[in-house]
Design an enzyme around this catalytic site. Sequence first.
Site, PDB file in Angstrom:
ATOM      1  N   VAL A  11       0.826  -1.210   0.000  1.00  0.00           N
ATOM      2  CA  VAL A  11       0.000   0.000   0.000  1.00  0.00           C
ATOM      3  C   VAL A  11       0.865   1.267   0.000  1.00  0.00           C
ATOM      4  O   VAL A  11       0.655   2.169  -0.810  1.00  0.00           O
ATOM      5  CB  VAL A  11      -0.954  -0.012   1.218  1.00  0.00           C
ATOM      6  CG1 VAL A  11      -1.631   1.338   1.405  1.00  0.00           C
ATOM      7  CG2 VAL A  11      -2.006  -1.090   1.025  1.00  0.00           C
ATOM      8  N   THR A 121      -5.477  -0.470   7.402  1.00  0.00           N
ATOM      9  CA  THR A 121      -6.814  -0.926   7.791  1.00  0.00           C
ATOM     10  C   THR A 121      -6.828  -1.088   9.312  1.00  0.00           C
ATOM     11  O   THR A 121      -6.100  -1.928   9.854  1.00  0.00           O
ATOM     12  CB  THR A 121      -7.122  -2.267   7.101  1.00  0.00           C
ATOM     13  OG1 THR A 121      -7.014  -2.068   5.693  1.00  0.00           O
ATOM     14  CG2 THR A 121      -8.505  -2.763   7.457  1.00  0.00           C
ATOM     15  N   GLU A 154      -7.651   2.279   2.250  1.00  0.00           N
ATOM     16  CA  GLU A 154      -7.211   1.984   0.880  1.00  0.00           C
ATOM     17  C   GLU A 154      -7.963   0.751   0.358  1.00  0.00           C
ATOM     18  O   GLU A 154      -8.098  -0.232   1.054  1.00  0.00           O
ATOM     19  CB  GLU A 154      -5.689   1.720   0.884  1.00  0.00           C
ATOM     20  CG  GLU A 154      -5.115   1.452  -0.475  1.00  0.00           C
ATOM     21  CD  GLU A 154      -5.556   2.491  -1.502  1.00  0.00           C
ATOM     22  OE1 GLU A 154      -5.290   3.678  -1.304  1.00  0.00           O
ATOM     23  OE2 GLU A 154      -6.171   2.100  -2.525  1.00  0.00           O
ATOM     24  N   LEU A 156      -7.162  -0.620  -2.847  1.00  0.00           N
ATOM     25  CA  LEU A 156      -6.471  -1.212  -4.006  1.00  0.00           C
ATOM     26  C   LEU A 156      -6.383  -2.725  -3.877  1.00  0.00           C
ATOM     27  O   LEU A 156      -6.425  -3.278  -2.773  1.00  0.00           O
ATOM     28  CB  LEU A 156      -5.068  -0.619  -4.156  1.00  0.00           C
ATOM     29  CG  LEU A 156      -4.026  -0.813  -3.058  1.00  0.00           C
ATOM     30  CD1 LEU A 156      -3.419  -2.195  -3.038  1.00  0.00           C
ATOM     31  CD2 LEU A 156      -2.926   0.220  -3.215  1.00  0.00           C
ATOM     32  N   GLY A 263      -7.396 -16.034   0.438  1.00  0.00           N
ATOM     33  CA  GLY A 263      -6.203 -15.840   1.259  1.00  0.00           C
ATOM     34  C   GLY A 263      -5.799 -14.384   1.181  1.00  0.00           C
ATOM     35  O   GLY A 263      -6.646 -13.505   1.035  1.00  0.00           O
ATOM     36  N   CYS A 266      -5.372  -9.475   3.465  1.00  0.00           N
ATOM     37  CA  CYS A 266      -6.488  -8.641   3.926  1.00  0.00           C
ATOM     38  C   CYS A 266      -7.717  -9.420   4.386  1.00  0.00           C
ATOM     39  O   CYS A 266      -8.115  -9.315   5.540  1.00  0.00           O
ATOM     40  CB  CYS A 266      -6.875  -7.653   2.832  1.00  0.00           C
ATOM     41  SG  CYS A 266      -5.578  -6.433   2.551  1.00  0.00           S
ATOM     42  N   LYS A 327      -3.223 -15.140  -5.070  1.00  0.00           N
ATOM     43  CA  LYS A 327      -4.006 -14.878  -6.282  1.00  0.00           C
ATOM     44  C   LYS A 327      -3.026 -14.521  -7.390  1.00  0.00           C
ATOM     45  O   LYS A 327      -1.829 -14.317  -7.110  1.00  0.00           O
ATOM     46  CB  LYS A 327      -5.033 -13.765  -6.055  1.00  0.00           C
ATOM     47  CG  LYS A 327      -4.417 -12.403  -5.843  1.00  0.00           C
ATOM     48  CD  LYS A 327      -5.498 -11.341  -5.780  1.00  0.00           C
ATOM     49  CE  LYS A 327      -4.913  -9.961  -5.601  1.00  0.00           C
ATOM     50  NZ  LYS A 327      -5.903  -8.912  -5.547  1.00  0.00           N
ATOM     51  N   ARG A 334       0.815 -14.473   1.714  1.00  0.00           N
ATOM     52  CA  ARG A 334       0.180 -14.441   3.026  1.00  0.00           C
ATOM     53  C   ARG A 334      -1.165 -15.164   2.976  1.00  0.00           C
ATOM     54  O   ARG A 334      -2.011 -14.871   2.136  1.00  0.00           O
ATOM     55  CB  ARG A 334       0.016 -12.987   3.504  1.00  0.00           C
ATOM     56  CG  ARG A 334       1.350 -12.373   3.912  1.00  0.00           C
ATOM     57  CD  ARG A 334       1.227 -10.928   4.328  1.00  0.00           C
ATOM     58  NE  ARG A 334       1.198 -10.014   3.207  1.00  0.00           N
ATOM     59  CZ  ARG A 334       1.231  -8.688   3.315  1.00  0.00           C
ATOM     60  NH1 ARG A 334       1.306  -8.127   4.512  1.00  0.00           N
ATOM     61  NH2 ARG A 334       1.206  -7.911   2.249  1.00  0.00           N
TER      62      ARG A 334
HETATM   63  N1  NAD Z   1      -1.939  -5.317   0.651  1.00  0.00           N
HETATM   64  C1  NAD Z   1      -3.129  -4.920   0.252  1.00  0.00           C
HETATM   65  O1  NAD Z   1      -3.640  -5.339  -0.784  1.00  0.00           O
HETATM   66  C2  NAD Z   1      -3.899  -3.915   1.065  1.00  0.00           C
HETATM   67  C3  NAD Z   1      -5.010  -3.281   0.495  1.00  0.00           C
HETATM   68  C4  NAD Z   1      -5.700  -2.349   1.256  1.00  0.00           C
HETATM   69  C5  NAD Z   1      -5.317  -2.074   2.571  1.00  0.00           C
HETATM   70  N2  NAD Z   1      -4.261  -2.731   3.099  1.00  0.00           N
HETATM   71  C6  NAD Z   1      -3.864  -2.378   4.478  1.00  0.00           C
HETATM   72  O2  NAD Z   1      -2.757  -1.482   4.392  1.00  0.00           O
HETATM   73  C7  NAD Z   1      -1.852  -1.726   5.467  1.00  0.00           C
HETATM   74  C8  NAD Z   1      -0.473  -2.038   4.914  1.00  0.00           C
HETATM   75  O3  NAD Z   1      -0.545  -3.240   4.168  1.00  0.00           O
HETATM   76  P1  NAD Z   1       0.647  -3.752   3.242  1.00  0.00           P
HETATM   77  O4  NAD Z   1       0.155  -4.963   2.550  1.00  0.00           O
HETATM   78  O5  NAD Z   1       1.174  -2.615   2.446  1.00  0.00           O
HETATM   79  O6  NAD Z   1       1.711  -4.146   4.373  1.00  0.00           O
HETATM   80  P2  NAD Z   1       3.225  -4.614   4.180  1.00  0.00           P
HETATM   81  O7  NAD Z   1       3.470  -5.597   5.270  1.00  0.00           O
HETATM   82  O8  NAD Z   1       3.480  -4.976   2.758  1.00  0.00           O
HETATM   83  O9  NAD Z   1       4.061  -3.275   4.475  1.00  0.00           O
HETATM   84  C9  NAD Z   1       4.090  -2.644   5.712  1.00  0.00           C
HETATM   85  C10 NAD Z   1       5.429  -1.883   5.794  1.00  0.00           C
HETATM   86  O10 NAD Z   1       5.407  -1.056   6.965  1.00  0.00           O
HETATM   87  C11 NAD Z   1       6.739  -1.015   7.460  1.00  0.00           C
HETATM   88  N3  NAD Z   1       6.736  -0.496   8.854  1.00  0.00           N
HETATM   89  C12 NAD Z   1       6.439  -1.142   9.996  1.00  0.00           C
HETATM   90  N4  NAD Z   1       6.573  -0.307  11.052  1.00  0.00           N
HETATM   91  C13 NAD Z   1       6.959   0.899  10.546  1.00  0.00           C
HETATM   92  C14 NAD Z   1       7.221   2.159  11.122  1.00  0.00           C
HETATM   93  N5  NAD Z   1       7.137   2.364  12.446  1.00  0.00           N
HETATM   94  N6  NAD Z   1       7.583   3.169  10.312  1.00  0.00           N
HETATM   95  C15 NAD Z   1       7.673   2.985   8.975  1.00  0.00           C
HETATM   96  N7  NAD Z   1       7.422   1.811   8.374  1.00  0.00           N
HETATM   97  C16 NAD Z   1       7.063   0.773   9.151  1.00  0.00           C
HETATM   98  C17 NAD Z   1       7.214  -2.444   7.313  1.00  0.00           C
HETATM   99  O11 NAD Z   1       8.607  -2.535   7.384  1.00  0.00           O
HETATM  100  C18 NAD Z   1       6.658  -2.783   5.931  1.00  0.00           C
HETATM  101  O12 NAD Z   1       7.574  -2.468   4.900  1.00  0.00           O
HETATM  102  C19 NAD Z   1      -2.471  -2.853   6.298  1.00  0.00           C
HETATM  103  O13 NAD Z   1      -3.236  -2.289   7.318  1.00  0.00           O
HETATM  104  C20 NAD Z   1      -3.366  -3.546   5.303  1.00  0.00           C
HETATM  105  O14 NAD Z   1      -4.447  -4.198   5.921  1.00  0.00           O
HETATM  106  C21 NAD Z   1      -3.521  -3.630   2.385  1.00  0.00           C
END
Ligand code: NAD
Length: 447
Positions: A11, A121, A154, A156, A263, A266, A327, A334
């Site tokens: 994200v 989220t 978000e 996406l 899976g 999210c 997917k 994950r």
């Molecule tokens: N992946 C998706 O498709 C998606 C879609 C919509 C919403 N979300 C939500 O968005 C959020 C992020 O998801 P993601 O898949 O991008 O996670 P991710 O695990 O890919 O990335 C999270 C990043 O945050 C970093 N991080 C952790 N602590 C930190 C800090 N204190 N300062 C700066 N960076 C830090 C980690 O090192 C990691 O690189 C989650 O809440 C998820 O539920 C994800």
Amino acid sequence: MKITIFGTGYVGLVTGACLADVGHDVVCMDVDQAKIDKLIGGQIPIYEPGLEPIVKHNAEAGRLSFTTDTEAAVAHGELQFIAVGTPPDEDGSADLQYVLAVARAIGQHMDGYKVVVDKSTVPVGTGDKVRDAVRAELDRRGLELDFDVVSNPEFLKEGAAINDFMKPDRIVVGTDSDRARELLRETYYPFNRNHDRMIFMDIRSAELTKYAANAMLATKISFMNEIANLSERLGADVEAVRRGIGSDPRIGYHFIYPGCGYGGSCFPKDVQALARTAAGCDYEARLLNAVESVNLSQKYVLFDKVSHYFQGQLDGKVIAVWGLSFKPNTDDMREAPSRALMEALWKADAKVQAFDPEAMSETQRIYGDQDGLTLCGTKEQALKGADALVICTEWKEFRSPDFASIAATLSEPVVFDGRNLYEADMLSRHGLIYYAIGRGRNQFQVG
Ligand SMILES: NC(=O)c1ccc[n+]([C@@H]2O[C@H](COP(=O)([O-])OP(=O)(O)OC[C@H]3O[C@@H](n4cnc5c(N)ncnc54)[C@H](O)[C@@H]3O)[C@@H](O)[C@H]2O)c1
């Protein structure tokens, strides 16, 4: 506008790259030094179609930079986006430690007005916790600085993230501040020209909107998987049923594909977290709990079929697995159904020969030590010496394989398809036995 993004995962990196691409001045901050080093060196740590050229182009143009320096990151943006992970805690609720660590860091270093935009989220009420965390740090510093907290969930999809961000269906913004509302409107203006996609609401409703969206989508999948399981027992073909109900515009064709379970990072965690939120306010979320429990058992449907076919004698059997990511078009493993399958096969002393177009290094990272796993460079290699083929992910390159060569290579001519990619007669022409999900009594019945 000057924007800081905390977290450079799926994200954060997509958000940062797309906001820079429309002209904003973006700094992406992450605590993971290795990730930031890669990004500074021009490498993209994740697989997401179309992301690499946007990151490169905007980094070269000086609009997108990467750092591990919290203080500099906080100093940069008037808008501070939080896009860090919110993984499940032991009891299934969302773990807010990373979100709150960023909130505290903002409070520790800010020296003027900031809008703290929560894109992760997070459960309803997190906006208040973020506000309290920032304020507590300001109090500690003896400062009274203005700031606003906004919820901007978000939506996406991994694999189509760039298009989703650039052409969003909606941009949900929860805020109680006019100043923050205008700054968010300005930030998203370039994505909003064709028609107004912004939906403003209060913070709690925005937080709940994200969970409600994912829970609804997960519900559609579990519903369809339940109909598939019934179809197998009743001698119906769930694919015909799918088309039959999808033609009703109130139902629609989207997201009613039966399969081997959902899976990803999210749906599983968000459905669980919402059920935990419900329990926390003395409400038993019976539907959400059922959605989760249907999905948990659906992830074992492929294993059950394989085990039944081999009459429970899987010891020493070699199973080819095509598709490991949760997917297509992502390397994200994950909660992937392939993991439930492979782990169950290993427990039954079977061996796995696996192939995925993008998730091989992620599989190596997770299961590198697993004796029962051979990672194969192509889908054809995975078949060599295998007793059966199982398909877990509907990558395009699995859609029209060479069935004759599959039949000639496998020692048992049997294919288990967790995504209903084929028609049984396509395979039977080549002497292959075909088991899919929910496709009639001729299909293998479990239990
Ligand atoms: N992946 C998706 O498709 C998606 C879609 C919509 C919403 N979300 C939500 O968005 C959020 C992020 O998801 P993601 O898949 O991008 O996670 P991710 O695990 O890919 O990335 C999270 C990043 O945050 C970093 N991080 C952790 N602590 C930190 C800090 N204190 N300062 C700066 N960076 C830090 C980690 O090192 C990691 O690189 C989650 O809440 C998820 O539920 C994800």
